[in-house]
Design a protein around this motif. Structure first.
Motif, PDB file in Angstrom:
ATOM      1  N   VAL A 150      -7.530  -7.931  -0.077  1.00 48.54           N
ATOM      2  CA  VAL A 150      -7.734  -6.914  -1.119  1.00 48.54           C
ATOM      3  C   VAL A 150      -8.133  -5.597  -0.457  1.00 48.54           C
ATOM      4  O   VAL A 150      -7.326  -4.688  -0.295  1.00 48.54           O
ATOM      5  CB  VAL A 150      -8.805  -7.356  -2.137  1.00 48.54           C
ATOM      6  CG1 VAL A 150      -9.006  -6.292  -3.207  1.00 48.54           C
ATOM      7  CG2 VAL A 150      -8.403  -8.671  -2.793  1.00 48.54           C
ATOM      8  N   ALA A 151      -9.401  -5.475  -0.063  1.00 47.28           N
ATOM      9  CA  ALA A 151      -9.894  -4.220   0.512  1.00 47.28           C
ATOM     10  C   ALA A 151      -9.148  -3.867   1.797  1.00 47.28           C
ATOM     11  O   ALA A 151      -8.702  -2.728   1.974  1.00 47.28           O
ATOM     12  CB  ALA A 151     -11.392  -4.329   0.780  1.00 47.28           C
ATOM     13  N   GLY A 191      -5.549  -2.854   1.326  1.00 46.63           N
ATOM     14  CA  GLY A 191      -5.446  -1.462   0.896  1.00 46.63           C
ATOM     15  C   GLY A 191      -5.518  -0.504   2.072  1.00 46.63           C
ATOM     16  O   GLY A 191      -4.787   0.494   2.125  1.00 46.63           O
ATOM     17  N   ALA A 239     -13.470 -10.107  -4.814  1.00 45.61           N
ATOM     18  CA  ALA A 239     -12.181  -9.927  -4.144  1.00 45.61           C
ATOM     19  C   ALA A 239     -11.190 -10.999  -4.560  1.00 45.61           C
ATOM     20  O   ALA A 239     -10.023 -10.713  -4.863  1.00 45.61           O
ATOM     21  CB  ALA A 239     -12.379  -9.945  -2.623  1.00 45.61           C
ATOM     22  N   ASP A 241      -2.965   1.732  -6.754  1.00 49.17           N
ATOM     23  CA  ASP A 241      -4.058   0.897  -6.246  1.00 49.17           C
ATOM     24  C   ASP A 241      -3.544   0.084  -5.066  1.00 49.17           C
ATOM     25  O   ASP A 241      -3.005  -1.007  -5.239  1.00 49.17           O
ATOM     26  CB  ASP A 241      -4.587  -0.029  -7.343  1.00 49.17           C
ATOM     27  CG  ASP A 241      -5.827  -0.803  -6.897  1.00 49.17           C
ATOM     28  OD1 ASP A 241      -6.232  -0.656  -5.719  1.00 49.17           O
ATOM     29  OD2 ASP A 241      -6.394  -1.540  -7.722  1.00 49.17           O
ATOM     30  N   THR A 293      -4.933  -1.758  -3.001  1.00 45.49           N
ATOM     31  CA  THR A 293      -5.567  -3.067  -2.784  1.00 45.49           C
ATOM     32  C   THR A 293      -4.760  -4.200  -3.414  1.00 45.49           C
ATOM     33  O   THR A 293      -4.984  -5.367  -3.097  1.00 45.49           O
ATOM     34  CB  THR A 293      -6.996  -3.091  -3.349  1.00 45.49           C
ATOM     35  OG1 THR A 293      -6.956  -2.890  -4.759  1.00 45.49           O
ATOM     36  CG2 THR A 293      -7.851  -2.019  -2.704  1.00 45.49           C
TER      37      THR A 293
END
Length: 491
Positions: free
Chosen positions: A60-61, A64, A142, A300, A302
């Motif tokens: 996720v993070a 990104g 997450a 987005d 992520t």
């Protein structure tokens, strides 16, 4: 998600239940629950240390960051952690195993009573336990984001599902359940990661050379080793943070070394984990680097990895990838729950409630399971409110990484004889100074990302060393005996 994908995901959850029940039979007392009786083989400890060092946040993070900034993610994250873990394996890991062998500790903060004093131990134990609530909450959030992308499930339901599964099997099986889940999830991650790598490589249309030609089709900055704000200064700051984290400042990683049968076994476990960090992310991160070619100008970023998986993976394999992401997160959150429970059970409750010291082994085991359950429940609550803490990246980097130093520095440097002069005064001053520095970085808007994550750590480090030089520790001879025992190369 097709029916076959749900079946694959359900089979993964079934494996967790089987692992938990199997481990339950091995847990006879709190030492088995928290440290696997000191019987972890190096290869299992090494794999567990590796996969416990990152979670679904990678998908996720970090996905990104790979989308927007490219290859520099591998430099400051994977290489940084690999190098930090190698240094930890050589200098720190054997000392954790020797602590258990020579003093019988079951939690990473238990030795602080002899090394410093009760006040220092309690400050670190309480502060670290509270900080971990935010860290684990970010990781549960997450995996909920990923589940939302794949299935449309609400974030709250996803958090409760992930936290609930973790809560169930770790409460039953303790560390044995945790490490065997780590091993199982690494096998799943290998299968899912290699599948994604091959599928994306095929879509690029250049064969294996696509690994190299990919970068000519992306923005030029994506191939740079450093890409603002992830500058060399940020990478160096993260390297220092990673050393203190992966050598045991992150408590669940210390437990992997503590539970090894000898110092030599702990060292080999650390080296294995380090090698995996240098090699495996090259395959794992590749689809994330390629994502801008298939999804341009994502609002987005992520969500990029989840969208890649849904677009290119056939039925069945999508469920495997989702199971891999779940496994990543649960391996870390469950190990955190187990280790923080050890700190609460062994170090906090006996001081807050003295009668706990007289518990029978059976009562101590029951209390261990209750504290594990309670801690996990708190992390679920934080995860549900993760947007109030700066999102997933904010919780994991801006909060946890920034707050790690003030807690980890007295723990890790306290194991090394060269810092013998730094006693309880130095430890307490460094903790308070580091926490105040964290507050300053949050109140003042002019800090860069590197400054935000490094300032609390560097403040604590300087205060610990300088205060120890100016005001040497005057603790009892127990500290000298402890350090001499840890420096003994006999085991």
């Amino acid at each position: 998600m097709q029916l076959i994908d749900w079946i694959v995901l359900a089979m993964y959850f079934l494996v967790l239940v089987v692992i938990g029940l199997s481990a339950y039979r091995k847990v006879k007392n709190s030492a088995d629950f928290f440290t696997a009786g000191g019987k972890l083989p190096w290869w299992l400890s090494g794999v567990s240390h590796h996969v416990s060092g990152y979670s679904g946040a990678v998908f996720v993070a970090y996905a990104g960051i790979a989308y927007t900034h490219g290859f520099n993610l591998y430099i400051w994250w994977a290489c940084g952690v690999g190098l930090a873990t190698l240094m930890a394996a050589l200098w720190v890991a054997p000392r954790w195993a020797k602590l258990r062998i020579k003093t019988g500790i079951q939690s990473p903060t238990e030795y602080l009573l002899a090394r410093y004093n009760l006040t220092t131990q309690q400050i670190i134990a309480w502060s670290g336990a509270i900080i971990k609530v935010f860290d684990v909450g970010g990781k549960l959030a997450a995996i909920a984001v990923l589940l939302n992308v794949f299935t449309g499930t609400s974030l709250t339901v996803g958090i409760i599902l992930a936290g609930g599964v973790s809560l169930m099997y770790i409460t039953i099986g303790g560390l044995w359940a945790d490490v065997w889940n780590d091993f199982a999830q690494f096998m799943i991650q290998l299968a899912a990661g290699i599948t994604m790598f091959v599928m994306i490589l095929g879509k690029l249309g250049d064969g294996f050379s696509g690994v190299f030609t990919l970068w000519h089709r992306l923005p030029e900055a994506n191939s740079h080793l450093f890409n603002d704000p992830y500058t060399p200064a940020f990478a160096m700051a993260m390297l220092v943070i990673d050393f203190f984290s992966y050598s045991g400042g992150t408590w669940n990683l210390a437990t992997r070394f503590i539970s090894s049968s000898s110092g030599g076994e702990a060292r080999k476990a650390g080296v294995l984990s380090s090698v995996l960090y240098f090699v495996w992310p090259l395959i794992l991160l590749f689809p994330m680097f390629a994502a801008p070619l298939f999804f341009k100008d994502l609002a987005d970023p992520t969500l990029s990895y989840g969208m890649m998986a849904m677009k290119f993976l056939p039925a069945g394999l999508l469920g495997l990838v989702l199971a891999s992401m779940f496994a990543n997160t649960l391996s870390m959150t469950s190990s955190d729950s187990n280790t923080v429970s050890a700190v609460i059970t062994r170090d906090i409750l006996p001081v807050a409630v003295p009668r706990v010291r007289n518990f029978t082994p059976k009562q101590a085991l029951i209390m261990a399971r209750i504290t594990t359950f309670s801690f996990t429940l708190f992390t679920i609550i934080v995860a549900i409110n993760f947007r109030h803490f700066g999102g997933v990246f904010g919780l994991i980097v801006s909060w946890f990484a920034s707050l790690l130093g003030p807690i980890a520095i007295p723990m890790i440097l306290g194991l090394l004889p060269v810092f013998r002069r730094s006693g309880s005064t130095a430890a307490i001053v460094s903790i308070i100074g580091g926490l105040l520095a964290f507050v300053v970085t949050k109140l003042l808007p002019d800090f860069s990302l590197a400054g935000e994550v490094a300032t609390p750590m560097l403040t604590s480090l300087v205060l610990y060393v300088v205060t120890g030089f100016l005001i040497p520790g005057d603790e009892s001879a127990k500290a000298d005996e402890l350090l001499s025992a840890l420096n003994d190369e006999a085991k």
